[in-house]
Design a protein around this motif. Structure first.
Motif, mmCIF file in Angstrom:
data_model
loop_
_atom_site.group_PDB
_atom_site.id
_atom_site.type_symbol
_atom_site.label_atom_id
_atom_site.label_comp_id
_atom_site.label_asym_id
_atom_site.label_seq_id
_atom_site.Cartn_x
_atom_site.Cartn_y
_atom_site.Cartn_z
ATOM 1 N N ALA A 1 0.826 -1.205 0.000
ATOM 2 C CA ALA A 1 0.000 0.000 0.000
ATOM 3 C C ALA A 1 0.867 1.266 0.000
ATOM 4 C CB ALA A 1 -0.927 -0.001 1.211
ATOM 5 N N LEU A 2 1.922 1.290 0.804
ATOM 6 C CA LEU A 2 2.796 2.463 0.847
ATOM 7 C C LEU A 2 3.528 2.675 -0.476
ATOM 8 C CD1 LEU A 2 4.315 2.102 4.420
ATOM 9 C CD2 LEU A 2 2.806 3.923 3.626
ATOM 10 N N GLY A 3 4.013 1.591 -1.064
ATOM 11 C CA GLY A 3 4.702 1.705 -2.353
ATOM 12 C C GLY A 3 3.772 2.191 -3.450
ATOM 13 N N ALA A 4 2.547 1.680 -3.463
ATOM 14 C CA ALA A 4 1.567 2.131 -4.463
ATOM 15 C C ALA A 4 1.190 3.588 -4.219
ATOM 16 C CB ALA A 4 0.322 1.246 -4.414
ATOM 17 N N GLY A 5 1.047 3.977 -2.959
ATOM 18 C CA GLY A 5 0.748 5.372 -2.648
ATOM 19 C C GLY A 5 1.864 6.295 -3.107
ATOM 20 N N GLY A 6 3.103 5.868 -2.901
ATOM 21 C CA GLY A 6 4.239 6.657 -3.363
ATOM 22 C C GLY A 6 4.263 6.789 -4.872
ATOM 23 N N GLU A 7 3.929 5.711 -5.544
ATOM 24 C CA GLU A 7 3.904 5.737 -7.014
ATOM 25 C C GLU A 7 2.810 6.676 -7.524
ATOM 26 O OE1 GLU A 7 5.346 4.841 -10.703
ATOM 27 O OE2 GLU A 7 6.196 4.252 -8.782
#
Length: 142
Positions: free
Chosen positions: A52-58
């Protein structure tokens, strides 16, 4: 009819990233319910938060690059902590001769490699900066 891929906007990759954010969020909720039921968290429970954090960053990368960098940093720290805990437990079990999980054992090795590569990149960047500043100092003195 599915949406067409647009190179400028990256519609398909944005949709995939949004799907990863949704799946990671659902996984977080499942892990919270599981932790409440079992009474404890496992290191692998952090990996849905990583998704979730990686997708949010992307998703934030284009509009809010600083916020995206913060999310990437939080994701990296969480990855190292969760992977280190899981790997350390598995390696300790291996050396004691008790049962261990091969996945956690492999995860511990991957985390060590991840940290080594990150440290190597940091050292290379610092070396390039030092080299550039020496060249600039030499140019100014001439």
């Amino acid at each position: 009819m599915p949406p067409k891929f647009d190179r400028k906007r990256g519609l398909m990759s944005r949709r995939i990233t949004q799907g990863a954010l949704i799946a990671g969020s659902i996984g977080i909720l499942i892990n919270i319910v599981d932790a409440i039921g079992s009474g404890h968290l496992e290191p692998h429970d952090a990996f849905t938060a990583l998704v979730a954090l990686g997708a949010g960053g992307e998703l934030l990368k284009e509009r809010r690059p600083r916020a995206a960098k913060v999310l990437y940093a939080v994701t990296s720290v969480l990855l190292v902590i969760a992977g280190s805990v899981a790997g350390a437990r598995a390696w300790a079990s291996l050396f004691r001769g008790t049962t261990y999980d091969w996945l956690d054992l492999g995860l511990g090795v991957l985390i060590v490699l991840y940290v080594a590569v990150g440290a190597g990149q940091l050292l290379a960047r610092l070396s390039r900066r030092a080299s550039k500043s020496r060249m600039n100092a030499g140019t100014l003195s001439d």
